[in-house]
Design a protein around this motif. Structure first.
Motif, PDB file in Angstrom:
ATOM      1  N   SER B 844       0.829  -1.212   0.000  1.00  0.00           N
ATOM      2  CA  SER B 844       0.000   0.000   0.000  1.00  0.00           C
ATOM      3  C   SER B 844       0.858   1.254   0.000  1.00  0.00           C
ATOM      4  O   SER B 844       0.530   2.237  -0.651  1.00  0.00           O
ATOM      5  CB  SER B 844      -0.969   0.008   1.179  1.00  0.00           C
ATOM      6  N   TRP B 845       1.956   1.175   0.735  1.00  0.00           N
ATOM      7  CA  TRP B 845       2.827   2.353   0.760  1.00  0.00           C
ATOM      8  C   TRP B 845       3.348   2.657  -0.646  1.00  0.00           C
ATOM      9  O   TRP B 845       3.338   3.783  -1.108  1.00  0.00           O
ATOM     10  CB  TRP B 845       3.995   2.112   1.719  1.00  0.00           C
ATOM     11  N   ALA B 846       3.784   1.587  -1.313  1.00  0.00           N
ATOM     12  CA  ALA B 846       4.369   1.782  -2.636  1.00  0.00           C
ATOM     13  C   ALA B 846       3.301   2.196  -3.647  1.00  0.00           C
ATOM     14  O   ALA B 846       3.528   3.080  -4.472  1.00  0.00           O
ATOM     15  CB  ALA B 846       5.062   0.501  -3.095  1.00  0.00           C
ATOM     16  N   THR B 847       2.131   1.560  -3.555  1.00  0.00           N
ATOM     17  CA  THR B 847       1.081   1.897  -4.522  1.00  0.00           C
ATOM     18  C   THR B 847       0.644   3.336  -4.388  1.00  0.00           C
ATOM     19  O   THR B 847       0.343   4.011  -5.374  1.00  0.00           O
ATOM     20  CB  THR B 847      -0.131   0.964  -4.326  1.00  0.00           C
ATOM     21  N   ALA B 848       0.598   3.804  -3.147  1.00  0.00           N
ATOM     22  CA  ALA B 848       0.160   5.186  -2.926  1.00  0.00           C
ATOM     23  C   ALA B 848       1.111   6.161  -3.600  1.00  0.00           C
ATOM     24  O   ALA B 848       0.728   7.300  -3.885  1.00  0.00           O
ATOM     25  CB  ALA B 848       0.090   5.474  -1.427  1.00  0.00           C
ATOM     26  N   ARG B 849       2.330   5.750  -3.835  1.00  0.00           N
ATOM     27  CA  ARG B 849       3.304   6.649  -4.446  1.00  0.00           C
ATOM     28  C   ARG B 849       3.528   6.396  -5.930  1.00  0.00           C
ATOM     29  O   ARG B 849       4.416   6.975  -6.538  1.00  0.00           O
ATOM     30  CB  ARG B 849       4.635   6.521  -3.694  1.00  0.00           C
ATOM     31  N   GLN B 850       2.704   5.487  -6.440  1.00  0.00           N
ATOM     32  CA  GLN B 850       2.858   5.155  -7.858  1.00  0.00           C
ATOM     33  C   GLN B 850       2.071   6.168  -8.678  1.00  0.00           C
ATOM     34  O   GLN B 850       0.888   6.384  -8.451  1.00  0.00           O
ATOM     35  CB  GLN B 850       2.304   3.749  -8.052  1.00  0.00           C
ATOM     36  N   ARG B 851       2.747   6.798  -9.624  1.00  0.00           N
ATOM     37  CA  ARG B 851       2.087   7.890 -10.319  1.00  0.00           C
ATOM     38  C   ARG B 851       1.337   7.414 -11.566  1.00  0.00           C
ATOM     39  O   ARG B 851       0.273   7.920 -11.893  1.00  0.00           O
ATOM     40  CB  ARG B 851       3.112   8.954 -10.700  1.00  0.00           C
ATOM     41  N   TYR B 852       1.886   6.435 -12.273  1.00  0.00           N
ATOM     42  CA  TYR B 852       1.247   5.988 -13.501  1.00  0.00           C
ATOM     43  C   TYR B 852       0.740   4.562 -13.328  1.00  0.00           C
ATOM     44  O   TYR B 852       1.493   3.702 -12.905  1.00  0.00           O
ATOM     45  CB  TYR B 852       2.232   6.049 -14.665  1.00  0.00           C
ATOM     46  N   PRO B 853      -0.513   4.316 -13.644  1.00  0.00           N
ATOM     47  CA  PRO B 853      -1.024   2.939 -13.512  1.00  0.00           C
ATOM     48  C   PRO B 853      -0.284   2.003 -14.465  1.00  0.00           C
ATOM     49  O   PRO B 853       0.090   2.400 -15.575  1.00  0.00           O
ATOM     50  CB  PRO B 853      -2.497   3.059 -13.901  1.00  0.00           C
TER      51      PRO B 853
END
Lengths: 118, 955
Positions: B844-853
């Motif tokens: 979740s931490w990493a996904t929250a910082r992912q800018r492009y799907p």
């Protein structure tokens, strides 16, 4: 050297084959992975074995066959994609039925019920 | 307007209704109407040329080597049908706007309708018969969608399926017939085929071609014995019935018979088959129609009957018959579409189509009464209406047609058909509109808004105008007939007139109408007789037939395809063994060309490790984690082998793939049992071991044999080595092959990879949307978890590594064209860098910082690669032609710019997206309810601790 590569292909095939014939998904997937190695090495070896002559043009007189390499390169990447799909399918089957047998035969009654519904 | 545009407009326009769906019903139907109107006007701009007798042609080469070209042709016949399709289409669209209920998805409906319309226009304008076949199949498919439009109705779904099965089967046979026809004529262009009447009729293949083509036409136009699908297709919304099943699609078969009339007609086979089928269909349809209580079913069978009439006329093979057929097509389209729309109005207003529940509607719905009555009387063949004129011509033609040497046969049946035809028309009027007003209608009927009655009213105006002043349409009918005859026969010197004198046709007409009245008067006893007579029910037969085919397929397929993995394995193994034995028996093998190379100690050590790991896997496979580690060793040794045997690119790919695969397997193992229990007997294990051993020995033997011999044929590798730098601008031949020589393969490759990733995403979604979700959330881990799930050291290390990894990936990417590397490897390296962040700080931490799907990254990759390929079109080169140049920007050294690098960028993006999306799916399953998602990158961070806590830890 040819003996080593050929027997490596043979051993990978045999090990892969044995694991593929197991009854649970995980060993089968590993078996398929081993077979993938065997097939990739086999394809690669169809360019014959050359030591110390990578197909990087640098004025040398002898290069190894680049074509099987290009084919195997994409095969490696694709096999990752396929492994991922198969793993996900087996995972879904296991989570859904609590059973990781590969020969889980579809329920005949459920099949019939589904047909009636359509 | 260009013919191409006329055909293309409905297809392009089909996108619009779906898009306009949100904008409201008026906008949705408005845009459909506009598109159709544009195509209609475009068609009309060609009217002067067609009237002058010219044939408008348009030609675009498509696959010339197959004789398949996009050639369109517009002559009077095509123009006539296109006018019917687009003109009636306009009325139908206007009608459907008011007919469809608020809850119906109008955008979907009009999209299907436009697709159908485009396919139909395509059929009638095609010059190339292969192109015609494509459009033909498209009409079957779009009509399937339209018939089944009300998906909630089982009749709709069954009717759609039946129509698709029958017309699709006919389509297949038509393909066969057309191919034979093209082979005989030596061209697939109609303009050439139509010139070769003698050649075709004298060919031995004429009869098979004729049979196959007629099968296609008869199924499409619902001729006996394929007439049964049409009434079942009436489950469609009424606008569809009116459009497809009376005015257009069912006329496609008729159109094709008319189109091919010059080359196929005039032979005894044609005469017997076409006239015979038409005659039977005409009488049978009319008889069944009269006893149908559903208004639409009655109209459906009457359509069957009228299609039979037209078929019969085309079958006679005389010019007068063709002219009568053309005229009746025109008339039938007007009165039948009007009748269908009237039936729809009655259904809409009274909420029933059952004739037994209707009657007396003339008092309540005078406008509908007037429209339906005029149209029905025309269909019955009452003078001063257009149906009378063409029916007279039909009877006149029938009177002079002799089938099977029996002079009375055709005229007798023609009169019988007309008699019942008149009878059901009278029943339609009498039992629906006449009689006393009832008080038990399911709804209170009244005339509908003008939007519903205007379209049929317009058609009825045509019915009356043509009926009163036939000379107005006579030139058109003659022009179209000339196009049908195509020089194979002279245009008949006949005139369309209301009064021909006391000819036999007039007496036959009088008999038919009078007989019709008698039948109506005797309707009740006749109905009792009809109900008492046993007769085959087409749907039952069809269903039994389908069930039979299904069980036959099961019988054939189930032994091979029973859902058990071991069965597939066995099938494949047998196939491999058979192929191997065949090769072994038939092949020859020469003496070895190479000496065996001697292996050094390091190679032997590597080989030993590989063998040990593989054997270990077999022996220890029950411990799953251990076998995963062992397979890692195998992969590593394979990579080392690649390096050793001059394949640096392969080694880099293998080792990076190894990393992501292992992570993926570990994620999966998280959910699967950690141990495999002992289940198989010793016997079975021995058997499996023997099978495996044989396979291994065979593979090893094969490899060893060819490793010592040169290839039997010259390899194309030398070409690649020679042209890699000259033509591809790169010294790494493997990479140049991937992005340049075989770029198209690679393009397909990354698409497959993307699809695999999206598939995993879809599977995850399905799992998480189902009952598995709750189980996953509440599952108890089988081993104790580490208290520190996101350790500080790992977080710090991976964070520091990320830019380094990205730099390495960038470097590998850039050097790829000339040195080992490239998009695939760089993509895998970049993915590993990103995956490390997930591992360190959690999903979740990493996904929250992912800018492009990830989906978008895959899409962007495929798009970049595809656009790079398309770019070469603009300089007139084929897809994916590459180019490169060397530039010098001070103070840098001279460097190369290649389009291949852009393509490789696409590969890079697709690989990153696919790997990330795959792993993403597995990680999402791993989330659990009782573990709180942390918003911090690491679980224990001294900075977050209070002074108290730090003191407690002895700081």
């Amino acid at each position: 050297m040819e003996i080593l590569v050929a027997s490596a292909v043979g051993i990978l095939t045999a090990a892969g084959m044995y694991l593929v014939l197991r009854m649970r998904t995980f060993p089968v997937i590993l078996g398929v992975s081993l077979l993938t190695y065997a097939v990739n090495v086999f394809l690669f070896a169809s360019g014959r074995l050359t030591v110390g002559a990578p197909p990087i043009l640098n004025g040398a007189t002898r290069y190894t066959d680049p074509l099987p390499q290009a084919l195997v390169l994409t095969a490696i990447v694709i096999s990752f994609g396929m492994t991922a799909v198969v793993v996900m399918i087996s995972l879904g089957a296991y989570l859904g039925t609590d059973d990781d047998h590969v020969d889980d035969m579809p329920d005949a009654d459920a099949d019939a019920a589904q047909e009636d519904a359509t | 307007m260009s013919l191409l545009l006329i055909v293309a407009l409905p297809f392009l326009g089909a996108l619009l209704p779906g898009l306009m769906n949100q904008a409201g019903r008026a906008a949705c139907s408005g845009v459909t109407f506009t598109v159709t109107l544009a195509a209609f006007i475009g068609l009309m701009t060609n009217l002067p040329a067609v009237m002058a007798g010219d044939t408008v042609l348009m030609r675009v080469d498509w696959i010339p080597t197959l004789g398949m070209n996009f050639t369109l042709m517009l002559d009077a016949l095509g123009f006539f049908f296109a006018t019917l399709i687009l003109g009636i289409g306009l009325l139908i669209i206007a009608y459907a706007r008011f007919y469809l209920a608020r809850e119906d998805n109008m955008g979907e409906f009009f999209t299907y309708l436009l697709l159908f319309q485009g396919a139909m226009v395509g059929i009638v304008l095609s010059d190339n018969i292969l192109l015609l076949l494509v459009f033909w199949e498209l009409t079957s498919l779009s009509s399937f969608l339209l018939i089944g439009y009300w998906k909630h109705l089982p009749e709709g779904r069954q009717g759609a399926r039946m129509a698709l099965a029958v017309t699709g089967m006919g389509g297949l046979s038509l393909i066969g017939g057309m191919l034979i026809l093209g082979q005989i004529a030596g061209s697939y262009d109609l303009s050439v085929i139509l010139q070769n009447r003698d050649l075709i009729q004298q060919s031995d293949l004429y009869l098979p071609a004729l049979l196959l083509i007629l099968l296609g036409c008869f199924t499409k136009s619902a001729q006996f014995p394929f007439h049964f699908w049409l009434p079942h297709a009436m489950a469609a919304p009424t606008p569809v019935s009116a459009y497809l099943h009376s005015a257009t699609m069912v006329k496609a078969g008729i159109f094709l018979m008319a189109r091919l009339w010059p080359v196929l007609s005039g032979t005894p086979e044609w005469f017997v088959l076409v006239t015979g089928a038409g005659l039977i269909t005409m009488v049978l349809g009319a008889v069944i129609a009269i006893f149908k209580h559903d208004l639409k079913a009655l109209l459906a069978f009457s359509t069957v009957s009228h299609l039979g009439l037209i078929t019969m006329l085309l079958g006679t093979g005389t010019a007068f018959g063709a002219m009568a057929a053309v005229f009746h097509i025109m008339n039938h389209a007007t009165f039948k579409a009007a009748l269908f729309m009237s039936a729809g109005i009655i259904d809409h207003e009274t909420h029933t189509r059952d004739i037994r529940r209707l009657g007396g509607l003339r008092h309540l719905m005078p406008i509908t009464f007037a429209i339906a009555t005029l149209a029905a009387l025309s269909m019955a063949g009452i003078p001063l209406l257009n149906g009378f004129l063409s029916k007279e011509m039909m009877l006149e033609e029938a009177a002079s047609t002799v089938l099977f040497n029996t002079p009375w046969l055709v005229p007798g049946f023609a009169v019988l058909g007309s008699l019942f035809s008149a009878a059901y028309c009278f029943r339609l009027i009498g039992h629906t509109f006449l009689g006393a007003k009832r008080d038990d209608y399911p709804a209170s009927p009244h005339d509908p808004p003008a939007g519903l009655w205007l379209p049929p009213a317009l058609l009825v105006v045509l019915v009356v105008v043509i009926g009163l002043a036939p000379f107005l349409v006579e030139p058109a009918v003659k022009g179209i007939t000339t196009a049908v005859l195509g020089g194979a026969a002279e245009l008949p010197d006949a005139h369309i007139k209301i009064w021909h004198g006391l000819v036999p046709a007039l007496y036959m007409s009088i008999v038919a109408v009078a007989g019709g009245l008698v039948v109506l008067a005797l309707f009740n006893p006749l109905l009792r007789l009809w109900n008492a007579t046993p007769r085959p029910e087409a749907k039952t037969i069809f269903d039994a037939l389908v069930a039979g085919v299904v069980s036959l397929s099961r019988l054939l397929i189930l032994p091979l395809h029973n859902g058990a993995f071991s069965r597939y394995g066995a099938v494949m193994a047998v196939a491999v063994v058979v192929a191997g034995v065949y090769a072994w028996v038939t092949g020859t093998i020469g003496a070895p060309d190479h000496a065996v190379q001697v292996a050094g100690p390091i190679e032997i050590a590597g080989f030993t490790m590989l063998v040990a790991a593989a054997s270990g896997m077999v022996l220890l496979h029950r411990n799953r984690l251990l076998s995963l580690i062992l397979i890692g060793i195998v992969g590593l040794m394979v990579s080392v082998g690649f390096v050793f045997f001059s394949a640096p690119d392969l080694a880099m790919t293998q080792i990076t793939v190894e990393v992501v695969t292992t992570i993926l397997m570990l994620l999966a193992l998280n959910f699967l049992p950690n141990y495999t229990p002992v289940e198989s007997s010793v016997l079975r294990r021995t058997r499996d071991g023997a099978v495996a051993l044989v396979a291994g020995v065979a593979a090893a033997g094969l490899s060893f044999h060819f490793l010592l011999r040169d290839p039997v044929a010259a390899s194309i590798s030398d070409f690649h080595l020679a042209n890699s730098y000259k033509g591809g601008g790169g010294t790494n031949v493997v990479n140049v092959i991937l992005v340049d020589f075989r770029g198209f393969d690679t393009f397909g490759e990354i698409i497959v990879l993307g699809i695999a990733a999206v598939l995993i995403y879809a599977l995850t979604e399905a799992l998480l949307g189902g009952p598995v979700r709750a189980r996953l959330l509440n599952r108890k881990p089988d081993t104790k978890l580490a208290g520190d799930m996101h350790p500080m050291m790992m977080v710090v290390l991976t964070r520091v590594l990320l830019p380094v990894v990205m730099l390495v990936a960038f470097f590998i990417f850039l050097r790829g064209h000339n040195e080992p590397g490239g998009g695939f490897i760089a993509g895998l390296i970049a993915s590993i860098g990103l995956v490390m962040q997930y591992m360190a700080s959690g999903y979740s931490w990493a996904t929250a910082r992912q800018r492009y799907p990830h989906h978008a990254v895959i899409g962007a990759g495929v798009l970049v690669a595809g656009l790079t390929g398309i770019g070469s079109w603009f300089v007139g080169k084929p897809f994916l032609t590459s180019d490169f140049t060397y530039v010098r920007i001070p103070p840098f050294e001279k460097f190369e710019l290649a389009t291949a690098a852009l393509f490789d960028l696409g590969v890079f993006l697709a690989v990153v997206g696919a790997v990330m999306l795959s792993l993403d799916g597995f990680s999402r399953l791993a989330r659990r309810a009782h573990i709180k998602e942390s918003e911090h990158p690491m679980d224990i961070n001294p900075e977050r601790m209070t002074d108290e806590e730090l003191k407690g830890q002895g700081a």
